[in-house]
Design a protein around this motif. Sequence first.
Motif, PDB file in Angstrom:
ATOM      1  N   ALA A  64       0.831  -1.211   0.000  1.00  0.00           N
ATOM      2  CA  ALA A  64       0.000   0.000   0.000  1.00  0.00           C
ATOM      3  C   ALA A  64       0.862   1.257   0.000  1.00  0.00           C
ATOM      4  CB  ALA A  64      -0.936  -0.002   1.214  1.00  0.00           C
ATOM      5  N   GLU A  99      -2.166  -9.816  -6.177  1.00  0.00           N
ATOM      6  CA  GLU A  99      -2.033 -10.516  -7.449  1.00  0.00           C
ATOM      7  C   GLU A  99      -0.605 -10.354  -7.944  1.00  0.00           C
ATOM      8  OE1 GLU A  99      -4.757  -8.719 -10.202  1.00  0.00           O
ATOM      9  OE2 GLU A  99      -3.952  -6.711  -9.877  1.00  0.00           O
ATOM     10  N   GLN A 113       1.113  -7.004  -6.184  1.00  0.00           N
ATOM     11  CA  GLN A 113       0.391  -5.766  -5.908  1.00  0.00           C
ATOM     12  C   GLN A 113      -0.938  -6.086  -5.242  1.00  0.00           C
ATOM     13  OE1 GLN A 113      -0.355  -3.572  -9.512  1.00  0.00           O
ATOM     14  NE2 GLN A 113      -2.109  -4.827 -10.087  1.00  0.00           N
ATOM     15  N   LEU A 114      -1.446  -5.115  -4.502  1.00  0.00           N
ATOM     16  CA  LEU A 114      -2.759  -5.277  -3.882  1.00  0.00           C
ATOM     17  C   LEU A 114      -3.837  -5.280  -4.947  1.00  0.00           C
ATOM     18  CD1 LEU A 114      -2.561  -2.796  -0.853  1.00  0.00           C
ATOM     19  CD2 LEU A 114      -2.599  -5.290  -0.734  1.00  0.00           C
ATOM     20  N   THR A 115      -4.834  -6.106  -4.750  1.00  0.00           N
ATOM     21  CA  THR A 115      -6.031  -6.034  -5.585  1.00  0.00           C
ATOM     22  C   THR A 115      -6.961  -4.997  -4.950  1.00  0.00           C
ATOM     23  OG1 THR A 115      -7.135  -7.734  -4.264  1.00  0.00           O
ATOM     24  CG2 THR A 115      -5.852  -8.499  -6.188  1.00  0.00           C
ATOM     25  N   ARG A 116      -8.070  -4.705  -5.598  1.00  0.00           N
ATOM     26  CA  ARG A 116      -9.049  -3.796  -4.976  1.00  0.00           C
ATOM     27  C   ARG A 116      -9.529  -4.362  -3.648  1.00  0.00           C
ATOM     28  NH1 ARG A 116     -12.809  -1.559  -9.937  1.00  0.00           N
ATOM     29  NH2 ARG A 116     -11.106  -0.500 -10.997  1.00  0.00           N
ATOM     30  N   LYS A 117      -9.792  -5.661  -3.653  1.00  0.00           N
ATOM     31  CA  LYS A 117     -10.209  -6.326  -2.419  1.00  0.00           C
ATOM     32  C   LYS A 117      -9.112  -6.218  -1.360  1.00  0.00           C
ATOM     33  CE  LYS A 117     -11.566 -10.895  -0.682  1.00  0.00           C
ATOM     34  NZ  LYS A 117     -11.775 -12.317  -1.031  1.00  0.00           N
ATOM     35  N   ALA A 119      -6.733  -3.870  -1.140  1.00  0.00           N
ATOM     36  CA  ALA A 119      -6.640  -2.484  -0.682  1.00  0.00           C
ATOM     37  C   ALA A 119      -7.747  -2.182   0.324  1.00  0.00           C
ATOM     38  CB  ALA A 119      -6.705  -1.522  -1.862  1.00  0.00           C
ATOM     39  N   ALA A 120      -8.936  -2.703   0.054  1.00  0.00           N
ATOM     40  CA  ALA A 120     -10.056  -2.495   0.978  1.00  0.00           C
ATOM     41  C   ALA A 120      -9.779  -3.207   2.305  1.00  0.00           C
ATOM     42  CB  ALA A 120     -11.360  -2.997   0.360  1.00  0.00           C
ATOM     43  N   ARG A 121      -9.274  -4.442   2.221  1.00  0.00           N
ATOM     44  CA  ARG A 121      -8.969  -5.203   3.445  1.00  0.00           C
ATOM     45  C   ARG A 121      -7.854  -4.516   4.233  1.00  0.00           C
ATOM     46  NH1 ARG A 121     -10.349  -7.522   7.769  1.00  0.00           N
ATOM     47  NH2 ARG A 121      -9.120  -9.310   8.404  1.00  0.00           N
ATOM     48  N   TYR A 122      -6.839  -4.012   3.540  1.00  0.00           N
ATOM     49  CA  TYR A 122      -5.774  -3.280   4.221  1.00  0.00           C
ATOM     50  C   TYR A 122      -6.357  -2.061   4.935  1.00  0.00           C
ATOM     51  CZ  TYR A 122      -2.070   0.013   5.097  1.00  0.00           C
ATOM     52  OH  TYR A 122      -1.251   0.926   5.719  1.00  0.00           O
TER      53      TYR A 122
END
Length: 175
Positions: A64, A99, A113-117, A119-122
């Motif tokens: 992130a 992913e 890299q973070l997925t959208r999911k 980033a939301a979980r982070y």
Amino acid sequence: MALARHVTDRTTGTDAIADGKAEAVTELMLEVAHCFFRIRALGQKTGLITSWGGGAFGFMRSLALLGPLTVPQIAQMRPTSRQRMQRLADELAAEGLVEFIDNPKHRRSKLVQLTRKGAARYGELNAQLLAIATTMGVALDEADIRKTAEVVRQLSDDVKVRSAQLELTQRLRSH
């Protein structure tokens, strides 16, 4: 001025002089280690740390803050092996939180890299950590907490240097 006293180093059998500062550093290191284990247990209960001990939150935080990284880059930032970070990356990928993408600088070493999911979980985990942190250290001054963090950071850097020196010395001895 603190009184100095002789102590025997059990690993080398040599005498050393321990002064008040050395004793204070030792006490700080032991308290940090004790605190770490309590933090890890709390992290496992809250989901900030996976049940097998890997730091899912820390892994996602690195992505992130820094963007896509290779698994070896993430491992170099931590006192852990590349294999352990690969296991964590695979676990997070299986959950759809990260992913693997092509790395323009290296054909075989993919970027994570973070997925959208992810980033939301982070974001959720970070908010949870901040909520926990607001209830801790209420009797402490913010400046003292920041100074303590800096002292621990400096001590950690010193430990990293000492560890690298020992590793080099051991390699030289084995050859």
